[in-house]
Structure formats: C-alpha cells, structure tokens
Design a protein around this motif. Structure first.
Motif, PDB file in Angstrom:
ATOM      1  N   LYS A  31      38.563 -46.594  11.652  1.00  0.00           N
ATOM      2  CA  LYS A  31      39.692 -46.369  12.787  1.00  0.00           C
ATOM      3  C   LYS A  31      40.965 -46.230  12.144  1.00  0.00           C
ATOM      4  CE  LYS A  31      37.404 -48.649  16.282  1.00  0.00           C
ATOM      5  NZ  LYS A  31      37.384 -49.689  17.459  1.00  0.00           N
TER       6      LYS A  31
ATOM      7  N   TRP B  59      45.295 -45.925  12.472  1.00  0.00           N
ATOM      8  CA  TRP B  59      46.455 -46.419  13.501  1.00  0.00           C
ATOM      9  C   TRP B  59      47.881 -45.793  12.901  1.00  0.00           C
ATOM     10  CZ3 TRP B  59      44.968 -49.477  17.586  1.00  0.00           C
ATOM     11  CH2 TRP B  59      43.983 -50.044  17.541  1.00  0.00           C
TER      12      TRP B  59
ATOM     13  N   THR C  59      52.824 -49.103  17.406  1.00  0.00           N
ATOM     14  CA  THR C  59      51.700 -48.778  16.654  1.00  0.00           C
ATOM     15  C   THR C  59      50.421 -48.512  17.671  1.00  0.00           C
ATOM     16  OG1 THR C  59      51.922 -50.195  14.840  1.00  0.00           O
ATOM     17  CG2 THR C  59      49.739 -49.575  15.046  1.00  0.00           C
TER      18      THR C  59
ATOM     19  N   GLN D 103      46.763 -46.036  18.180  1.00  0.00           N
ATOM     20  CA  GLN D 103      45.543 -45.690  17.416  1.00  0.00           C
ATOM     21  C   GLN D 103      45.492 -44.021  17.696  1.00  0.00           C
ATOM     22  OE1 GLN D 103      41.987 -47.214  18.717  1.00  0.00           O
ATOM     23  NE2 GLN D 103      40.551 -45.710  17.322  1.00  0.00           N
TER      24      GLN D 103
ATOM     25  N   THR E 298      43.780 -39.771  16.632  1.00  0.00           N
ATOM     26  CA  THR E 298      42.535 -39.179  16.387  1.00  0.00           C
ATOM     27  C   THR E 298      42.820 -38.144  15.535  1.00  0.00           C
ATOM     28  OG1 THR E 298      41.464 -40.032  18.444  1.00  0.00           O
ATOM     29  CG2 THR E 298      40.342 -38.266  17.321  1.00  0.00           C
TER      30      THR E 298
END
Length: 366
Positions: free
Chosen positions: A26, A28, A40, A42, A44
């Motif tokens: 993942k 961030w 912060t 997440q 893609t």
C-alpha cells in the motif's frame, strides 16, 4: 519505506515537499512531512514513468528525489508489463526463455497465418478475383502490348482448345484466352487473377500448336489454384507483421525486412510454378493431350533463348538452375520434373518476373 520528493496538485506545475510511505503493498502520501500526519492519505497509482515519477488516480503527481524501489514500480504495472520488464534485464536463463517465446510465437503465427490464408482464399468470391484480373489487364494492356498479328483462324483454334481443356479440368467458367504482341517481354504467357490468359505472338511463333496448348494448361493451372491471390494475401499479411514487429521509423530495419519478405515471396513463387507445372500435366492428360508436350515446350524455349542471346553451351548449362532471387525454378529442373530430358546444347536460366499483384508469367526473356 519512506520516499522523499515533490508533490504536485492536478494541473499545477508548482511542487511542494512531500513524502510517500510504501508498506505492505500500500502507498500513502503525506503532503506535509513536518506536520502531525493528519493530511496523510492513501493513494492509488495509475502509472510510473521512468525511475522517479508517479501519477495517481486523482490526477496528482509525485517526483521522487531518488530512484523508486523496484517493488513500487512493479505495483503500478500489469502482469504483462512486469513480465516484459523481467525479460529486459539480461540473464542467460531469461534470454533462453525469451528465445523460446519468440520461436513458439513465430511457429504459432505461421500455423495460424497458413490457416487464415486458406480460409480467406476459400471464402473470397471468384467474381471479385475475376474483376481484379480484368481491371489489371486493362491497365497493363496499353503499356505492354500491341495488337496481335496471329491469324484469326489459328487464334480461334487455340481458344477453342483452351476452353475444352478448362472444361475437362473442371475450371468454370473458362477464362478468356487473349493474344497480344509484346512490346518488351518477348515470348511469354500471363495468367491474370481469375483470367484472362494472355499469350504473346513471340511465344506462338516459337512453339508448335501442341506446345502452345501445354503453356495454356500451365496458365490455367495458375488460375485454378488461385496463385496470384495467394501471393497477394500472404505478402500483405507478412508485410503487416513486419511493420508491427520492426516499425517504420528505422530505414535500415525497414529495408532489411523488405529484403527478407522479397526473398520469402520469391521462394513461394517458385513453389507455385512447380505446382502449376504438375497441374498442367494433369490438365493435358484430362483433355486428351500428350503431357510430354510441357517438357518439349520448355526445351524449345531454352533453345530459343540460348540462340537469341548467343550463349555458348557452357553458359547455358551454367545458368540451367534457379538461384534464390528467381521467381521461377530453373528450366532444367522443370524439364526433368515434367518428364523431359536435358541435352548438352540446351539450356539457359530465365529468371521469371512475376507481377504478383496482377499476373503470373510463364517465363520472361531478359
């Protein structure tokens, strides 16, 4: 793993310090590295460009100060892209895998292309093929021919017998047989896709009636077996593949590909000539003619060309076999295959000039 760099908002060229944290697959983004981490989010990845640039689905963009880790780059790529990237790093085992992939792909393409060619030809309407041949002849006629000087009665005799041969061989409808005086190609016979068959006066004068009929049988075989259509489809397909594989930007690669395709095409042409010779023998037998006249016609043409070019016996024998740039097999080979015999005073190689988009030549006098 934390990655430092600059962060850009969508459609903005003004960067600001930011950090990426890559952990457990993942990613961030922290646009405020000195803050409390409340900003912060997440993110893609849509793509990774080069070794430092990352684009996100939101339209944002991150430029890393150092090279991105390989794991992060792989995360942004499809399985196919990862496989290609893996192959581009030189390792002996990877080169072996790449070689096996290429060989398997080419073998598969060859089988698939052969099936595609046969299917295309089987479904291609003969009316369309005949229309292509007629149009090609209309364009070619004023450029290469003059009116024939052969008598009407002799032309009618050959035309009638040619129609009988076509009927006996099951070639329907029987293609037209036309007569022309050649401007530059000498004694010759041509079969345009689907017809017509064209015989030059020079050929008629050089051969006996039975030998001319053997030549007509050869040209009928080309039409029946649809050799011109085969060549057009195959060359178009291979040229398209070469364009996809090699591209069209590098003139050296382009010329090399063209040379390979030409050599491959000439090899096909020689195979078609052999096939037409064998089918011509069957057509002659089916129509009650002596199949040995095909070999006699070839031997006569040999002798005529040797005489016209004033070649010595040694020169004729030296040129009696085809080379890899010939469109036709050597006459020596063709005479033997047709059941004839080679004599010392014969023979010269005549390199066929095949008009694959419009016609098939029985032979061509250089």
């Amino acid at each position: 793993m934390r990655i430092t760099g600059e962060y850009f908002e969508p459609r903005s060229s003004r960067g600001q310090p930011a950090e990426l944290e890559f952990s457990s697959g993942k990613l961030w983004l922290d646009p405020d590295p000195g803050g409390d981490g409340s900003k912060t989010v997440q993110v893609t990845i849509t793509k990774v460009q080069g070794r430092n640039d990352i684009y996100f689905t939101s339209g944002r963009y991150f430029h890393a100060h150092d090279d991105l880790p390989a794991g992060l780059r792989r995360m942004a790529q499809s399985r196919l892209e990862n496989a290609i990237s893996w192959l581009t790093v030189f390792r002996p085992m990877r080169m072996l895998v790449l070689f096996l992939i290429i060989v398997t792909t080419l073998a598969g393409f060859r089988l698939a292309f052969a099936s595609f060619t046969e299917l295309t030809i089987a479904t291609f309407p003969r009316d369309w093929e005949t229309e292509i041949g007629s149009t090609a002849f209309e364009r070619f006629d004023p450029l290469a021919f003059r009116h024939s000087q052969i008598s009407r009665s002799y032309k009618d005799s050959l035309t009638d017998e040619g129609a009988k041969m076509a009927e006996a061989a099951g070639i329907k409808p029987a293609p037209d047989i036309l007569f022309r005086k050649a401007k530059f190609m000498g004694a010759n016979a041509l079969a345009f896709p689907g017809g017509p068959v064209v015989l030059t006066d020079q050929l008629i004068f050089a051969l006996t009636r039975q030998e001319v009929l053997a030549v007509i049988a050869h040209e009928l075989a080309h039409i029946e077996l649809r050799h011109s259509l085969h060549q057009v489809i195959k060359v178009a397909g291979v040229s398209t593949l070469a364009l996809i594989v090699f591209g069209a930007e590098d003139i050296i690669i382009e010329n090399l590909a063209a040379g390979v395709i030409t050599t491959w095409y000439l090899g096909n042409s020689r195979d078609f000539e052999r096939e037409a010779d064998q089918r011509a023998i069957e057509i002659l037998e089916a129509s009650g003619h002596d199949p040995a006249t095909l070999a006699k016609a070839l031997k006569t043409l040999y002798e005529v060309i040797c005489d016209q070019q004033q070649l010595s016996t040694e020169a004729c024998e030296a040129q009696g076999s085809h080379h890899w740039l010939s469109t036709h097999p050597g006459f020596r080979e063709r005479i033997i295959a047709a059941g004839g015999e080679i004599v010392a005073s014969c023979c010269v190689l005549v390199t066929g000039a095949s008009l694959f988009t419009s016609a098939r030549l029985f032979w061509y006098s250089a």
